[in-house]
Write an enzyme that holds these catalytic residues in place. Structure first.
Site, PDB file in Angstrom:
ATOM      1  N   HIS A   8     -12.229   6.110 -14.292  1.00 46.59           N
ATOM      2  CA  HIS A   8     -13.167   5.049 -14.667  1.00 46.59           C
ATOM      3  C   HIS A   8     -14.595   5.580 -14.677  1.00 46.59           C
ATOM      4  O   HIS A   8     -15.265   5.652 -13.651  1.00 46.59           O
ATOM      5  CB  HIS A   8     -13.046   3.896 -13.665  1.00 46.59           C
ATOM      6  CG  HIS A   8     -13.835   2.674 -14.026  1.00 46.59           C
ATOM      7  ND1 HIS A   8     -13.246   1.463 -14.302  1.00 46.59           N
ATOM      8  CD2 HIS A   8     -15.174   2.456 -14.149  1.00 46.59           C
ATOM      9  CE1 HIS A   8     -14.176   0.564 -14.570  1.00 46.59           C
ATOM     10  NE2 HIS A   8     -15.363   1.156 -14.486  1.00 46.59           N
ATOM     11  N   HIS A 186     -11.647  -4.496 -17.050  1.00 45.65           N
ATOM     12  CA  HIS A 186     -12.577  -4.743 -15.956  1.00 45.65           C
ATOM     13  C   HIS A 186     -12.350  -6.159 -15.415  1.00 45.65           C
ATOM     14  O   HIS A 186     -12.313  -7.127 -16.179  1.00 45.65           O
ATOM     15  CB  HIS A 186     -14.028  -4.655 -16.442  1.00 45.65           C
ATOM     16  CG  HIS A 186     -14.542  -3.260 -16.613  1.00 45.65           C
ATOM     17  ND1 HIS A 186     -13.882  -2.300 -17.329  1.00 45.65           N
ATOM     18  CD2 HIS A 186     -15.694  -2.672 -16.157  1.00 45.65           C
ATOM     19  CE1 HIS A 186     -14.600  -1.177 -17.312  1.00 45.65           C
ATOM     20  NE2 HIS A 186     -15.698  -1.375 -16.615  1.00 45.65           N
ATOM     21  N   GLU A 189     -15.291  -7.446 -10.296  1.00 43.19           N
ATOM     22  CA  GLU A 189     -16.555  -6.792  -9.941  1.00 43.19           C
ATOM     23  C   GLU A 189     -17.589  -7.905  -9.770  1.00 43.19           C
ATOM     24  O   GLU A 189     -17.883  -8.334  -8.668  1.00 43.19           O
ATOM     25  CB  GLU A 189     -16.976  -5.780 -11.004  1.00 43.19           C
ATOM     26  CG  GLU A 189     -18.264  -5.037 -10.656  1.00 43.19           C
ATOM     27  CD  GLU A 189     -18.789  -4.187 -11.805  1.00 43.19           C
ATOM     28  OE1 GLU A 189     -19.626  -3.302 -11.533  1.00 43.19           O
ATOM     29  OE2 GLU A 189     -18.401  -4.406 -12.974  1.00 43.19           O
ATOM     30  N   ASP A 268     -20.880   4.808 -13.535  1.00 44.51           N
ATOM     31  CA  ASP A 268     -22.029   5.311 -14.318  1.00 44.51           C
ATOM     32  C   ASP A 268     -22.835   6.209 -13.378  1.00 44.51           C
ATOM     33  O   ASP A 268     -23.899   5.812 -12.896  1.00 44.51           O
ATOM     34  CB  ASP A 268     -22.901   4.149 -14.816  1.00 44.51           C
ATOM     35  CG  ASP A 268     -22.111   3.154 -15.646  1.00 44.51           C
ATOM     36  OD1 ASP A 268     -21.739   3.498 -16.780  1.00 44.51           O
ATOM     37  OD2 ASP A 268     -21.858   2.037 -15.149  1.00 44.51           O
TER      38      ASP A 268
END
Length: 326
Positions: A8, A186, A189, A268
């Site tokens: 991921h 996703h 989160e 990220d």
């Protein structure tokens, strides 16, 4: 060094500040609003997304994207990674003026260069953006299913999970499945346990991107464990974005103890001052995992990866040799 694998990571979000600065010089763009003192600068989720998009906008040609993939994977291999799956975004490609096909082929070129230099295996997961709506997601799924690139092995949905509902994406995921692609989505989160449950009910994925807020429902945690769904956990990202206040209250250990199949991922990485190596280090320091447990997490990632069985067998054999030598 424990061998590592990642499932991921958003490829545009993996661009280092140094690489973005070089791209800015190439195109004569002022980046002072989102990079300061050699680091990304943002202060909340909205400004993070803006910084992400502005950095991504500096990758405009096939060679730019080849360089991005090559740079990230070479760096990852230096951290002990033997496998990487990253999320691609045809929407970002089109904003940059490239066709999704040219974008994908360019990333594939960078992946080939990194493999030739370091041996790292990698694959691409084409993603649709949730807040762009079901039609955009279906378009991304059709591209993933028809592009024919051998390194495109999965399809997923990213973006703001508070917008839309998984039932809206059923047709897109059916298209991906019919093409033989692995599927991930996703959830859990910025959406809670209900978001994860809805993804399981309507999409039936083998993996969930993040998924950590499933901890809010013990019944859901048991379901995830029983069904063998793999969670692509990103602990540093979760803490930096304040999904959880600190590592002490991150549910990774509880999910693992409950029998959930969990992996470690960087999401990220430069935006969150992390790396795959740091995610493994956090798991060791804050979650109490030793080398054997970390190696088991790598094995879970390889077992859950969207790859051909021949490559999987080679990577699992390498892990076994490394564990025996340790």
């Amino acid at each position: 060094m424990v061998l590592k694998a990642e499932l991921h990571c958003h490829i545009e979000g993996a661009a280092s500040p140094a690489l973005v600065e070089a791209q800015a010089r190439k195109y004569g763009v002022d980046i002072s609003s989102f990079i300061r003192n050699g680091a990304y600068y943002w202060h909340d989720f909205t400004s993070f997304l803006l910084a992400y998009d502005r950095a991504a906008s500096l990758f405009r040609s096939p060679e730019d994207y080849a360089l991005l993939a090559e740079s990230y994977l070479t760096e990852l291999a230096a951290q002990g990674a033997i496998y990487s799956e990253f999320l691609t975004s045809p929407d970002h490609a089109e904003r940059a003026g490239l066709s999704p096909q040219a974008y994908t082929e360019a990333l594939g070129e960078g992946m080939a260069r990194a493999k030739a230099a370091t041996g790292i295996e990698s694959r691409m997961i084409v993603t649709g953006v949730r807040h762009f709506g079901p039609e955009a997601i279906e378009k991304a799924a059709r591209f993933a299913a028809s592009c024919g690139h051998p390194l495109v092995t999965g399809f997923g949905v990213a973006g703001d999970e508070r917008i839309g509902h998984p039932r809206d994406f059923v047709r897109a995921f059916a298209t991906a499945r019919e093409a033989g692609l692995g599927v991930t989505i996703h959830a859990g989160e910025f959406g809670g346990a209900d978001s994860v449950a809805a993804a399981l009910d309507h999409i039936h994925p083998s993996r969930i991107g993040h998924g950590v807020r499933a901890i809010e429902s013990l019944d859901l945690v048991r379901r995830i464990a029983d069904e063998g769904v793999v969670l692509e956990a990103c602990p540093v990202s979760n803490v930096v974005l304040r999904v959880f206040p600190d590592f002490a209250r991150h549910p990774f250990p509880q999910l693992r103890a409950a029998g959930c199949r969990v992996t470690l991922n960087s999401d990220d990485p430069p935006h969150f001052h992390t790396s795959l190596a740091r995610e493994y280090a956090v798991a060791a320091e804050h979650f109490g995992l030793g080398d054997a447990a970390l190696a088991a997490i790598t094995r879970t990632a390889i077992e859950a990866a969207f790859m051909d069985e021949k490559t999987r067998a080679v990577l699992l054999a390498r892990l076994a040799r490394e564990e025996k030598a340790a």
